[in-house]
Design a protein around this motif. Sequence first.
Motif, PDB file in Angstrom:
ATOM      1  N   VAL A   1      -0.234  -4.476  10.174  1.00 45.23           N
ATOM      2  CA  VAL A   1       0.865  -5.374   9.790  1.00 45.23           C
ATOM      3  C   VAL A   1       1.574  -5.901  11.039  1.00 45.23           C
ATOM      4  O   VAL A   1       1.855  -7.101  11.162  1.00 45.23           O
TER       5      VAL A   1
ATOM      6  N   ARG B   1      -0.713  -3.408   3.800  1.00 45.67           N
ATOM      7  CA  ARG B   1       0.518  -2.992   3.122  1.00 45.67           C
ATOM      8  C   ARG B   1       0.196  -2.196   1.862  1.00 45.67           C
ATOM      9  O   ARG B   1       0.856  -1.202   1.543  1.00 45.67           O
TER      10      ARG B   1
ATOM     11  N   ILE C   1       7.136  -1.427  -0.496  1.00 45.13           N
ATOM     12  CA  ILE C   1       6.097  -2.029   0.339  1.00 45.13           C
ATOM     13  C   ILE C   1       5.148  -2.883  -0.488  1.00 45.13           C
ATOM     14  O   ILE C   1       4.711  -3.953  -0.032  1.00 45.13           O
TER      15      ILE C   1
END
Length: 891
Positions: A176, A201, A234
């Motif tokens: 990420v 994620r 998330i």
Amino acid sequence: MRPRGEARRSGAARRGRSSANVLRGRAWRLADQGFRAYNRGRYELALQRAEAALAIRPDVPRLQLLRVYALQKLGRNDEAARLAAQAIAQGHGSPELQTALINLRPAPDTGGAPATEAYRKGFPIATEAYTLYNDGKYAEAAQLAERAVRIDPSQGAWSLLWLNALENQQKFDDVVQYGNVAMALGAPNRDAIMARMRLARQAIANQHAQDAYAELNKGRLRQALAQARDAVRIAPDVASHRLLLIGVLQAMRDDAAAEKAATDALSVDEESTAVQLLRAYLRQSLGEPAKAQEDIDAVLALDWISPEQRRNARLIGADLALAAGDKPRALALLQPLPADDKQAEARRAQAGRGWGSWGDSGADLLAAHAPLQLCRDTPYGTVCDLAPWDDPGSDSPASRAYAAYGRQEYPKAIALARRAVAEQPDSEANQNLLTTTLASGTAQEQQEAMDRLNTALAAKPNDAGLLRQRGYLYNARKQYDLALKDFVAARSTGDAPETNMLDEAYATAAVGNRPAAAAMLRQAIDDADAGTITLDRQQRFDTRSAIANFSREWGVNASVGYRGARSASNGLAGQPISVPGNSVFSTVEAYWRPPDFLNSSNRTFEVYGRLSNTLRSGTTVTGAQVVDNPCGGTINVGESTFKGTAGWPSTTGAIGARFTPDAGTNLTFGIERQFLLGTATRSGALNAGPDSVRCALNNQAATIDYQGNKASGGWQAYMLYGFYEGTALRLDRSSWYTMEGYLQAGYTLLDHGVAYTERDAAGNVLGTGDGRLRRGQGFAAGEVRIGRSMLTSYSDRLVVFPHITVAGDWYSTQGRASGVPLAGASSFALAGNGTSWSAGAGVGVNLRYWLNEDRYNAQRSHADLALQYRARLGGEADRAKGFFVTLSYSY
């Protein structure tokens, strides 16, 4: 997740999406086996299963991706690239498959001069990075790919190589982070990079979800809640994470927060049928049946759900309606289902019987019939549906076993758990489930559970979960010292849940150390206040109630009773005078529980002292009548009145001890020494039984009085069985089913010396003498009360208990006087010997107010006002019928 501005898709489009997202039958099983094999590193098997599944469903991109990844892990990159390109050309591609193809085909050297100086410098570094990547040296490949990207960020394939190398090291946070770096540097393939970041994620969120499940299995609810919240934060569009969060909140018994979490989930995906049905269940549990049924209607209004989902929604809605006592709504939901639908027919029959009647509460029914959450892994992630609690077609015997266990259907739970283990013997969760269910079975099944636990602990001696399971089993087998040892060992591992403190405290009390147990529970209250342990309102109250019980060493009980007919249990000579009429009686008792002798959480030993008397005696009226003359013939007797003795002259006392060896059976044994304290309890007039004695007294117009000394008394031995359900204060619901009752049997013996005096009608003494008065009585008495306890709007400490009652008693009395100064009959039986019984039934109401509490102790005292009216079922009418009023206080 759908963007807010997107127009609603048509029903056909939604149905198409639904069918594309679901694998069924053999294709699903092959895909499931393939992904599991890949995750375990068995790439050849994963490739075989992927190809077999693709032969059935070649249109599923995730299956194509599984095949490509398996080939790549096996070093067959050229074949993997060819098949990826083929799938994309056939229209079965996806962003992930595009990324994999780019990764498999590094940018070639065109043989001409590089377009830019940056490309010329970065190309050899990128080439080496590809070589290292294909050799499985992902850390080195990531380092070189990063160098190449920073030299020439315009080469998007190098950015994907960098991110793929990080992903293969499971450095998802870095994926990420550096995906954003690559885009900031100017990578042209932003969509592909963002797709890779999205997968990262999801992987991060999945790890949080797995950690949440692990903490949940260990009973560490606060830690599980934190991990579940992170998973939702998330990856907010993953429905299974939302359901996990709701489940953790339910486990914490915070239904209000769980309902809010469900509402939040529906704001992200308003067509999640599992979440909507689960919210309906939560709303019903919060006492909002109308809102619950609104959720059911919302699911039924969807035009794309399958017939099976529609049927399940109707069955779950009917369960909720039945729990709310709304039979018309339940029948309306069931009406479209065919007559041969066994589950629907069972609910129709239940509606005819009526849930929510005496013996069942809606809340209890709701908990026992919670819908099943059936989740399965698919190539698109975890998919969950809700099914009714009795769903026979569930592919998850483990889920059904948990549900059966929650309903206390232990034989069914054991059978389902055995099936779950047979299907997935490698599942640790299923193995634990089988052990848990076996522990609630027969003695033989409990021994099987113990053998399984001992075997598992031999391999993993520091497993807190196994130690706690064995501790619970030791508790069930009343081996409290061994249970305490296991709970202490579980705490020592550092992996025990926060609630282990409570289990250790209760085990400590069970072995007899009640003061230490109370101290541990006080610490639990402190920890809850500090936020290091989670206790909901009812759990906190139960903990405070246990503190009050474990720390109690003495108490006082006092009662005042008014009844139209006094029970004959005190009708012996030397007991408070028992006469028909409106009388008021009192009893005061003080008791002491030696803290270091016999007392534990499972045993109670008390010594006590008691005073009883008649506060006010009613008047008995005997009408004019003709009675038999003991000398022959009859005698006319005029109307007469009699008022019994009251006040101190009617007082008796007792000192005794009682012992309850096992709280589970609730059988108490007691013995006491009784004292005739008041003058009226040890004096009176003899009423002879034989006609010859009464004739002799009539001929002399004489009576015989007796007078005992101040040391007069007797002995009583008794046993008492009590059964109680729902008699404690509840804070988690406004009403609940209550049943209480007792059965007492015993024997009282009064045998003491007395001074006899025979007098004529004028009061002249005809004779005196010392003798004995003996009266023995066996007795049995019992009562059952059944009704519902309800909290009042006035106070959550005031409980109203309307009930029906059935009561009865039986007595057998044998009395005899000896040493009487009467010529020819110095010893004779007394009148009234024999047996008698009574039985009555009626209705009543009880008001109980709880008081005397503090931060650590729940209410240690209560005041009761009970009013009953009973009609006679049989036996002695004066004892069986009338109004019965009791005012009592327990401190």
